[in-house]
Design a protein around this motif. Structure first.
Motif, short mmCIF file in Angstrom:
data_model
loop_
_atom_site.label_atom_id
_atom_site.label_comp_id
_atom_site.label_asym_id
_atom_site.label_seq_id
_atom_site.Cartn_x
_atom_site.Cartn_y
_atom_site.Cartn_z
N PHE A 1 -41.47 -62.96 20.22
CA PHE A 1 -42.82 -63.39 20.54
C PHE A 1 -43.54 -62.21 21.18
N HIS A 2 -44.80 -61.98 20.77
CA HIS A 2 -45.57 -60.87 21.31
C HIS A 2 -46.90 -61.37 21.86
N LEU A 3 -47.37 -60.71 22.89
CA LEU A 3 -48.74 -60.92 23.36
C LEU A 3 -49.68 -60.14 22.45
N ASP B 1 -51.84 -77.65 21.57
CA ASP B 1 -50.48 -78.03 21.17
C ASP B 1 -50.18 -77.61 19.74
N ASP B 2 -51.08 -76.83 19.14
CA ASP B 2 -50.91 -76.39 17.75
C ASP B 2 -50.93 -74.87 17.69
N THR B 3 -49.84 -74.28 17.27
CA THR B 3 -49.73 -72.81 17.25
C THR B 3 -50.68 -72.18 16.24
N THR B 4 -50.92 -72.87 15.13
CA THR B 4 -51.84 -72.33 14.14
C THR B 4 -53.26 -72.26 14.68
N LEU B 5 -53.69 -73.31 15.40
CA LEU B 5 -55.01 -73.29 16.03
C LEU B 5 -55.08 -72.17 17.06
N LEU C 1 -53.56 -69.31 16.97
CA LEU C 1 -53.75 -68.07 16.23
C LEU C 1 -55.19 -67.91 15.78
N HIS C 2 -55.79 -68.99 15.26
CA HIS C 2 -57.18 -68.91 14.81
C HIS C 2 -58.12 -68.62 15.98
N ALA C 3 -57.81 -69.19 17.16
CA ALA C 3 -58.64 -68.94 18.34
C ALA C 3 -58.55 -67.47 18.77
N VAL C 4 -57.36 -66.89 18.66
CA VAL C 4 -57.21 -65.47 18.97
C VAL C 4 -57.99 -64.63 17.97
N ARG C 5 -57.88 -64.96 16.70
CA ARG C 5 -58.63 -64.21 15.67
C ARG C 5 -60.14 -64.32 15.88
N ALA C 6 -60.58 -65.45 16.50
CA ALA C 6 -62.01 -65.67 16.73
C ALA C 6 -62.47 -65.00 18.03
N ASP C 7 -61.65 -64.13 18.60
CA ASP C 7 -62.00 -63.37 19.80
C ASP C 7 -62.14 -64.25 21.04
N MET C 8 -61.39 -65.35 21.08
CA MET C 8 -61.48 -66.25 22.23
C MET C 8 -60.60 -65.80 23.39
N TYR D 1 -49.59 -65.60 23.36
CA TYR D 1 -48.18 -65.25 23.22
C TYR D 1 -47.69 -65.95 21.97
N LEU D 2 -47.48 -65.20 20.88
CA LEU D 2 -47.28 -65.80 19.57
C LEU D 2 -46.02 -65.27 18.89
N PRO D 3 -45.39 -66.10 18.04
CA PRO D 3 -44.20 -65.64 17.30
C PRO D 3 -44.58 -64.61 16.25
N VAL D 4 -43.72 -63.62 16.09
CA VAL D 4 -44.00 -62.54 15.14
C VAL D 4 -44.11 -63.07 13.72
#
Length: 318
Positions: free
Chosen positions: A163-165, A222-226, A228-235, A239-242
């Motif tokens: 898992f990486h930040l 509670d959703d890892t995919t959401l 990821l999308h929030a991170v991509r949206a610059d929110m 800490y996410l799985p590789v």
């Protein structure tokens, strides 16, 4: 919970004289053996065993039930022996629980290859970031990423999942220089999981020193995919799985933070209730995952060199 398994557990408990001994014979954990008997008592509406810290004994109802169920099991065992047991070919539906972040191309490829090898098995995959009750919810298997699998279940390690930040270049640029030490992370917003506690998580720095991980929530999910999308949206950062972010990191869409600081590795386990009476579909599925996912981990370790990691875009103040 499977009634036939509960009958066999009850018989073994009576004949072995303890839950621990019966569990060892059946390849179960002692808590799971106790749960089978308790479920049997609940369904019958009668207490079958007198329990104390040192002794087990049959109740009157338990004595009658043991004699009748033992004869029934003996007849079933004899019938199975007479027809040569059931076919060894894997077939039927296999109900599996797995983390949401397994919804990736690499895992889908493994499932497709298993299907090609065992076309008579229908994998019923449920992705959820919660710990299901395998017996009560009717699951054959669960995949769980943890450092400490439950002692009440049989757990087979499949592979390690780093898992990486990570955050986007744009988000990090807005907040000045990228974090240099774990304490700098508190200045950034983070999308944090609502299904796991990160308070006790620490990062190991150069020289082996441990640093507590302190994140400032910008959102909980509670959703890892959401996430990821929030991170991509610059929110914020997360800490996410590789498995989810390796392509984003390679393409520069995300930047790994604090690469010199590592968290304790998380292992993906296959957990199930019993080693005995394991169906061919369950056995082949676990073996297949172990071979394929373990092979991916070994390949990743061989290629995980500093020069192989793409350089993050230069950020303001870097």
């Amino acid at each position: 919970m499977d009634r036939m398994t509960s009958l066999r557990v009850f018989r073994e408990v009576v004949e072995a004289g303890s839950f621990v001994a019966a569990a060892e014979r059946l390849g179960l954990s002692a808590p799971m053996a106790s749960k089978h008997v308790a479920q049997l008592e609940k369904s019958l509406g009668a207490r079958l065993l007198h329990r104390s810290s040192r002794h087990l004994s049959l109740t009157e109802a338990g004595t009658a039930w043991y004699e009748q169920s033992r004869r029934a099991l003996d007849l079933i065992d004899a019938a199975e022996a007479a027809i040569g047991q059931t076919s060894d070919a894997p077939r039927g539906q296999l109900k599996v629980s797995a983390p949401v972040w397994c919804a990736t191309p690499r895992f889908a490829r493994v499932l497709a290859d298993y299907r090609a090898a065992y076309p008579e098995v229908l994998v019923d995959m449920h992705l959820e970031n919660r710990k299901v009750d395998l017996a009560a919810d009717g699951y054959d298997l669960a995949l769980r990423a943890t450092q400490e699998p439950s002692p009440a279940l049989i757990a087979r390690p499949l592979c390690r999942v780093p898992f990486h930040l990570a955050g986007t270049p744009a988000y990090l640029k807005r907040h000045g220089a990228p974090p240099a030490v774990p304490a700098d992370l508190a200045k950034l917003g983070a999308i944090v999981p609502s299904y796991v506690n990160l308070d006790n998580l620490a990062l190991k720095g150069p020289g082996g020193r441990m640093f507590p991980l302190r994140l400032t929530p910008a959102m909980r999910s509670d959703d890892t995919t959401l996430t990821l999308h929030a991170v991509r949206a610059d929110m914020g950062i997360a800490y996410l799985p590789v498995w989810l972010i390796d392509d984003d990191l390679a393409q520069g869409r995300l930047v790994r933070l604090l690469p010199a600081f590592e968290a304790t590795p998380v292992t993906l386990f296959a957990v199930y209730t019993s080693r005995q009476y394991m169906s061919p579909k369950l056995r082949t599925f676990i073996d297949f995952l172990s071979a394929r996912l373990g092979g991916m981990e070994t390949k990743a370790a061989r290629t995980d060199a500093p020069q192989a990691q793409p350089r993050a875009p230069r950020l303001k103040g870097s």
